[in-house]
Design an enzyme around this catalytic site. Structure first.
Site, PDB file in Angstrom:
ATOM      1  N   THR A 181       3.811  24.923 -16.176  1.00  0.00           N
ATOM      2  CA  THR A 181       4.329  24.999 -14.829  1.00  0.00           C
ATOM      3  C   THR A 181       5.879  25.362 -15.083  1.00  0.00           C
ATOM      4  O   THR A 181       6.501  25.235 -16.066  1.00  0.00           O
ATOM      5  CB  THR A 181       4.358  23.489 -14.177  1.00  0.00           C
ATOM      6  N   ARG A 209      -7.357  20.079  -5.500  1.00  0.00           N
ATOM      7  CA  ARG A 209      -6.742  19.080  -6.557  1.00  0.00           C
ATOM      8  C   ARG A 209      -5.162  19.467  -5.961  1.00  0.00           C
ATOM      9  O   ARG A 209      -4.710  20.734  -6.028  1.00  0.00           O
ATOM     10  CB  ARG A 209      -6.956  19.394  -7.822  1.00  0.00           C
ATOM     11  N   ASP A 212       1.719  17.522  -8.815  1.00  0.00           N
ATOM     12  CA  ASP A 212       2.855  16.730  -8.684  1.00  0.00           C
ATOM     13  C   ASP A 212       3.978  17.543  -7.943  1.00  0.00           C
ATOM     14  O   ASP A 212       4.755  17.356  -7.290  1.00  0.00           O
ATOM     15  CB  ASP A 212       3.353  16.345  -9.693  1.00  0.00           C
ATOM     16  N   THR A 231       7.304  18.757 -15.008  1.00  0.00           N
ATOM     17  CA  THR A 231       6.094  19.637 -15.748  1.00  0.00           C
ATOM     18  C   THR A 231       5.374  18.660 -16.411  1.00  0.00           C
ATOM     19  O   THR A 231       5.788  17.535 -17.062  1.00  0.00           O
ATOM     20  CB  THR A 231       6.794  20.492 -16.339  1.00  0.00           C
TER      21      THR A 231
HETATM   22  N1  GLY Z   1       2.418  19.428 -13.346  1.00  0.00           N
HETATM   23  C1  GLY Z   1       1.596  20.310 -12.914  1.00  0.00           C
HETATM   24  C2  GLY Z   1       0.336  20.063 -12.730  1.00  0.00           C
HETATM   25  O1  GLY Z   1      -0.133  18.909 -13.034  1.00  0.00           O
HETATM   26  O2  GLY Z   1      -0.377  20.656 -12.137  1.00  0.00           O
END
Ligand code: GLY
Length: 323
Positions: A181, A209, A212, A231
């Site tokens: 990320t 899905r 965050d 991340t």
């Molecule tokens: N932190 C990025 C995700 O879980 O997609």
């Protein structure tokens, strides 16, 4: 005072990839620095650079969901309370630019899926194929190993409670599935703060899905005092509202930014997350309980510094740390 800090993901980054990851951070710092007269412009430019690089799990480098498609999430927040983001956006090079368009040119805060895509096209963002060969290869290998080959196997296994449970275990047991990320936080001469995060999510994730990254207070946060971008495993970060936790620990407990960052990360299961933070006084911090975190920042005289941390930073670190 101008400041910019960014990350290119937490997890287990193979050493062979460090040069590429650091190069992408350096380019993103340059792109952000060129727009640092406005914090929001700098965050957008730095993140767009990483999205376009194809190096990270965002934009053109996004990982693929169970059906081999990229569904990307991104969010921008400013210290004056503006927020804009996209959820599950397909076929777009720079979701962070669409997030900004949602913030500035729509009546909404978040747009998802088909609606987000229609909005992106209406705003002039062209459709782009997002299927990096490296990501497709990982997707094919994992799918063959975990789901089975072909649409029949997918149909039988993919949308059953048993698969949902298997995917949950997979995400918890294999943080290396999280590939990078990206995020940035900037402060400009006028004292404006902005934060942003962009991700392709997790390989083999279920359609729909939500990470965050695009949830205010979870993977991204900005207020008048500080900005944060996270991340790691989104499911864990959302449950703990990690970005907001840093702000609370700094405000309510009066912790210094690095201590607030370290304390928030230490409250999470090991191997799950990392974050960067920047406050109004220009102080940087980062922390991670994963092996690696890719961080780049502009040192106080404006020179770029990039590094992939090789061990967890659980007490929090600052630009004064020897790293
Ligand atoms: N932190 C990025 C995700 O879980 O997609």
């Amino acid at each position: 005072m101008q400041r910019l800090i960014l990350h290119g993901g937490a997890g287990n980054i193979p050493e062979s990839r460090f040069p590429e990851v650091e190069r992408g951070l350096r380019e993103a710092l340059a792109a952000g620095q060129a727009r640092l007269s406005h914090a929001l412009d700098a965050v957008e430019a730095a993140i767009a650079s990483m999205e376009s690089s194809g190096i990270y799990d965002a934009g053109l480098g996004s990982v693929l969901n169970l059906y081999g498609r990229a569904e990307m999430d991104a969010l921008l927040m400013t210290d004056d309370g503006r927020v804009g983001g996209v959820i599950g956006l397909p076929r777009t090079e720079n979701p962070i630019r669409v997030a900004r368009a949602v913030m500035e040119s729509s009546p909404h805060v978040l747009l998802s899926g088909r609606g987000a895509e229609r909005f992106a096209r209406a705003m002039g963002f062209p459709p782009v194929k997002v299927r990096a060969p490296r990501r497709f290869q990982v997707y094919e290998e994992l799918k063959a190993r975990l789901v089975g080959k072909g649409t029949e196997a997918e149909g039988r296994r993919a949308y059953t409670p048993a698969w949902f449970e298997e995917l949950r275990r997979l995400v918890e047991a294999h943080p290396e599935l999280l590939h990078g990320t990206v995020g940035a936080v900037a402060l400009d001469e006028k004292g404006r703060l902005a934060a942003g995060t962009s991700t392709g999510g997790i390989t083999l994730k279920l359609e729909g899905r939500v990470s965050d990254s695009c949830l205010p207070g979870c993977g991204t946060h900005a207020d008048r005092r500080l900005g944060v971008s996270c991340t790691g495993t989104g499911e864990v970060i959302v449950r703990h509202q990690l970005a907001q936790q840093v702000a609370r620990r700094a405000e309510e407990r009066g912790l210094a930014l690095d201590r607030a960052a370290g304390s928030a990360v230490r409250s999470l299961p090991r191997g799950t997350a990392g974050l960067i933070a920047l406050d109004r006084k220009g102080r940087y911090a980062w922390a991670h309980n994963t092996r690696n975190l890719a961080v780049g920042l502009l040192a106080p005289r404006g020179e770029p510094v990039v590094r992939v941390a090789r061990a967890p930073t659980l007490r929090g670190a600052t630009d004064r740390s020897s790293w």
